[in-house]
Design an enzyme around this catalytic site. Structure first.
Site, PDB file in Angstrom:
ATOM      1  N   ARG A  58      -9.976   0.765   8.172  1.00  0.00           N
ATOM      2  CA  ARG A  58      -9.581  -0.614   8.459  1.00  0.00           C
ATOM      3  C   ARG A  58     -10.690  -1.465   9.031  1.00  0.00           C
ATOM      4  NH1 ARG A  58      -3.452  -1.509   9.325  1.00  0.00           N
ATOM      5  NH2 ARG A  58      -2.798   0.585   8.876  1.00  0.00           N
ATOM      6  N   ARG A  78      10.969  -0.947  11.071  1.00  0.00           N
ATOM      7  CA  ARG A  78       9.883  -0.478  11.922  1.00  0.00           C
ATOM      8  C   ARG A  78       9.785  -1.324  13.188  1.00  0.00           C
ATOM      9  NH1 ARG A  78       4.777   0.377   8.039  1.00  0.00           N
ATOM     10  NH2 ARG A  78       3.813  -0.688   9.790  1.00  0.00           N
ATOM     11  N   ARG A 113      11.914  -5.054   4.972  1.00  0.00           N
ATOM     12  CA  ARG A 113      11.560  -3.651   4.730  1.00  0.00           C
ATOM     13  C   ARG A 113      12.462  -2.694   5.513  1.00  0.00           C
ATOM     14  NH1 ARG A 113       5.575  -1.787   5.589  1.00  0.00           N
ATOM     15  NH2 ARG A 113       5.865  -2.709   7.657  1.00  0.00           N
ATOM     16  N   LYS A 120       0.846  -1.212   0.000  1.00  0.00           N
ATOM     17  CA  LYS A 120       0.000   0.000   0.000  1.00  0.00           C
ATOM     18  C   LYS A 120       0.876   1.256   0.000  1.00  0.00           C
ATOM     19  CE  LYS A 120      -2.005  -1.115   3.881  1.00  0.00           C
ATOM     20  NZ  LYS A 120      -1.321  -2.398   4.192  1.00  0.00           N
ATOM     21  N   ARG A 129      -1.012  -8.286  13.141  1.00  0.00           N
ATOM     22  CA  ARG A 129      -1.570  -7.348  12.161  1.00  0.00           C
ATOM     23  C   ARG A 129      -2.306  -8.098  11.043  1.00  0.00           C
ATOM     24  NH1 ARG A 129       4.003  -5.094  11.436  1.00  0.00           N
ATOM     25  NH2 ARG A 129       3.389  -4.122   9.480  1.00  0.00           N
TER      26      ARG A 129
HETATM   27  P1  AP5 Z   1       4.789  -1.620   2.047  1.00  0.00           P
HETATM   28  O1  AP5 Z   1       4.397  -0.831   0.851  1.00  0.00           O
HETATM   29  O2  AP5 Z   1       5.555  -0.941   3.125  1.00  0.00           O
HETATM   30  O3  AP5 Z   1       3.537  -2.412   2.668  1.00  0.00           O
HETATM   31  P2  AP5 Z   1       2.151  -1.879   3.235  1.00  0.00           P
HETATM   32  O4  AP5 Z   1       1.060  -2.530   2.468  1.00  0.00           O
HETATM   33  O5  AP5 Z   1       2.156  -0.407   3.302  1.00  0.00           O
HETATM   34  O6  AP5 Z   1       2.150  -2.563   4.668  1.00  0.00           O
HETATM   35  P3  AP5 Z   1       2.311  -1.966   6.124  1.00  0.00           P
HETATM   36  O7  AP5 Z   1       3.125  -2.963   6.924  1.00  0.00           O
HETATM   37  O8  AP5 Z   1       2.788  -0.570   6.118  1.00  0.00           O
HETATM   38  O9  AP5 Z   1       0.857  -2.025   6.630  1.00  0.00           O
HETATM   39  P4  AP5 Z   1       0.395  -1.913   8.086  1.00  0.00           P
HETATM   40  O10 AP5 Z   1      -1.062  -1.878   7.946  1.00  0.00           O
HETATM   41  O11 AP5 Z   1       0.898  -2.986   8.988  1.00  0.00           O
HETATM   42  O12 AP5 Z   1       1.088  -0.624   8.666  1.00  0.00           O
HETATM   43  P5  AP5 Z   1       0.597   0.863   8.781  1.00  0.00           P
HETATM   44  O13 AP5 Z   1       1.792   1.713   8.736  1.00  0.00           O
HETATM   45  O14 AP5 Z   1      -0.497   1.136   7.862  1.00  0.00           O
HETATM   46  O15 AP5 Z   1       5.667  -2.883   1.508  1.00  0.00           O
HETATM   47  C1  AP5 Z   1       6.243  -3.799   2.418  1.00  0.00           C
HETATM   48  C2  AP5 Z   1       7.624  -4.265   1.904  1.00  0.00           C
HETATM   49  O16 AP5 Z   1       7.466  -5.026   0.715  1.00  0.00           O
HETATM   50  C3  AP5 Z   1       8.575  -3.112   1.527  1.00  0.00           C
HETATM   51  O17 AP5 Z   1       9.868  -3.469   1.926  1.00  0.00           O
HETATM   52  C4  AP5 Z   1       8.476  -3.013   0.001  1.00  0.00           C
HETATM   53  O18 AP5 Z   1       9.694  -2.549  -0.574  1.00  0.00           O
HETATM   54  C5  AP5 Z   1       8.192  -4.460  -0.388  1.00  0.00           C
HETATM   55  N1  AP5 Z   1       7.309  -4.565  -1.556  1.00  0.00           N
HETATM   56  C6  AP5 Z   1       6.173  -3.857  -1.811  1.00  0.00           C
HETATM   57  N2  AP5 Z   1       5.614  -4.268  -2.973  1.00  0.00           N
HETATM   58  C7  AP5 Z   1       6.405  -5.277  -3.448  1.00  0.00           C
HETATM   59  C8  AP5 Z   1       6.336  -6.124  -4.631  1.00  0.00           C
HETATM   60  N3  AP5 Z   1       5.339  -5.987  -5.532  1.00  0.00           N
HETATM   61  N4  AP5 Z   1       7.312  -7.040  -4.798  1.00  0.00           N
HETATM   62  C9  AP5 Z   1       8.328  -7.175  -3.869  1.00  0.00           C
HETATM   63  N5  AP5 Z   1       8.442  -6.406  -2.754  1.00  0.00           N
HETATM   64  C10 AP5 Z   1       7.479  -5.482  -2.549  1.00  0.00           C
HETATM   65  O19 AP5 Z   1       0.013   0.887  10.278  1.00  0.00           O
HETATM   66  C11 AP5 Z   1       0.857   0.717  11.397  1.00  0.00           C
HETATM   67  C12 AP5 Z   1       0.073   0.755  12.672  1.00  0.00           C
HETATM   68  O20 AP5 Z   1      -0.540   2.062  12.841  1.00  0.00           O
HETATM   69  C13 AP5 Z   1      -1.116  -0.220  12.802  1.00  0.00           C
HETATM   70  O21 AP5 Z   1      -0.699  -1.509  13.189  1.00  0.00           O
HETATM   71  C14 AP5 Z   1      -1.956   0.492  13.855  1.00  0.00           C
HETATM   72  O22 AP5 Z   1      -1.418   0.345  15.139  1.00  0.00           O
HETATM   73  C15 AP5 Z   1      -1.833   1.948  13.441  1.00  0.00           C
HETATM   74  N6  AP5 Z   1      -2.862   2.335  12.454  1.00  0.00           N
HETATM   75  C16 AP5 Z   1      -2.628   2.789  11.176  1.00  0.00           C
HETATM   76  N7  AP5 Z   1      -3.789   3.019  10.539  1.00  0.00           N
HETATM   77  C17 AP5 Z   1      -4.770   2.686  11.415  1.00  0.00           C
HETATM   78  C18 AP5 Z   1      -6.185   2.691  11.334  1.00  0.00           C
HETATM   79  N8  AP5 Z   1      -6.834   3.068  10.225  1.00  0.00           N
HETATM   80  N9  AP5 Z   1      -6.884   2.288  12.423  1.00  0.00           N
HETATM   81  C19 AP5 Z   1      -6.269   1.932  13.569  1.00  0.00           C
HETATM   82  N10 AP5 Z   1      -4.930   1.889  13.703  1.00  0.00           N
HETATM   83  C20 AP5 Z   1      -4.190   2.268  12.636  1.00  0.00           C
HETATM   84 MG    MG Z   2       2.441   0.989   4.856  1.00  0.00          MG
END
Ligand code: AP5
Ligand code: MG
Length: 210
Positions: free
Chosen positions: A85, A154, A124, A13, A165
């Site tokens: 979410r 992270r 990552r 994402k 997660r």
């Molecule tokens: P990346 O693009 O970083 O993945 P992502 O889908 O963004 O996954 P996240 O881990 O960031 O999602 P998340 O929901 O756990 O975390 P968030 O920050 O939103 O890609 C991952 C890796 O893969 C990278 O190294 C990339 O280079 C590689 N990659 C990508 N595409 C690829 C491909 N096609 N081929 C090969 N490699 C690839 O949330 C964190 C925390 O914040 C949550 O746990 C929660 O505590 C809080 N939070 C955030 N939003 C909310 C909400 N709406 N409600 C409640 N709590 C929330």
């Molecule tokens: Mg992300």
């Protein structure tokens, strides 16, 4: 164009939103980045949300909605990454859009099996200076020094938090696909393709009006 990117942890994402925002002129709004910035600031709110973040739990709905709203208000068009979410957040977003007189154009679900995601998350790295996302093997930081880093892992990319997660994603977030499919807004993309192929697939869908 207002787009939601939906998908499990590691589906890409953030990676895709970063690339699409540059090309589509829309603002990338990541609630995860908002949470991490608040934690880094050491504010009272940051301290309140840190424990949820580090354990891989969701921040309570009323807090995250309040945190996201100013960003939605300020952007002319956006790509939402990590929000909504669950159904309560989706309803809060509907209400905010109605209040602003804006519309949601599309929801793109990035799909990949859990096994592939754990490998991605463990490799990552995120740049602390630019916020850009990299992967030690699949998408390493540029060698020309254009991004100075430092490139850090992270806190919630531990095996335990990743598992939690993904569990929450399947329980609470995945059902949103139906929520948006019923409104004819959902498109799915195979997120197991290379990063650039995924970007092309999304652009094609969005260009065709989904
Ligand atoms: P990346 O693009 O970083 O993945 P992502 O889908 O963004 O996954 P996240 O881990 O960031 O999602 P998340 O929901 O756990 O975390 P968030 O920050 O939103 O890609 C991952 C890796 O893969 C990278 O190294 C990339 O280079 C590689 N990659 C990508 N595409 C690829 C491909 N096609 N081929 C090969 N490699 C690839 O949330 C964190 C925390 O914040 C949550 O746990 C929660 O505590 C809080 N939070 C955030 N939003 C909310 C909400 N709406 N409600 C409640 N709590 C929330
Ligand atoms: Mg992300």
């Amino acid at each position: 164009m207002n787009i939601i990117l939906l998908g499990p942890q590691g589906a890409g994402k953030g990676t895709q939103a970063q690339r699409l925002a540059g090309r589509a002129g829309a603002k990338h709004i990541s609630t995860g980045d908002i949470v991490r910035t608040e934690i880094k600031s050491g504010s009272e709110l940051g301290q309140k949300v840190q424990d949820y973040n580090d354990r891989g739990e969701l921040v309570p709905d009323e807090i995250i909605v309040e945190m996201a709203k100013p960003y939605l208000d300020a952007a002319e068009s956006w790509i939402l990454d990590g929000f909504p979410r669950n159904e309560a957040q989706a309803k809060a977003l509907d209400a905010a859009l109605e209040e602003l007189g804006e519309e949601l154009d599309a929801v793109v679900a990035l799909e990949a099996p859990d096994e592939a995601l754990v490998t991605r998350l463990s490799g990552r790295r995120q740049s602390q200076s630019t916020g850009n996302i990299y992967h030690v093997e699949f998408d390493p930081p540029p060698e020309d020094g254009e991004d100075e880093g430092p490139f850090v892992q992270r806190k919630d990319d531990t095996e335990e938090a990743i598992r939690r997660r993904l569990e929450i994603y399947h329980e609470q977030t995945e059902p949103l696909k139906d929520y948006y499919a019923r409104r004819g807004l959902l498109a799915t993309v195979n997120a197991e393709q290379s990063i650039s192929k995924v970007t092309e697939s999304i652009l094609k869908l969005v260009g065709e009006g989904i």
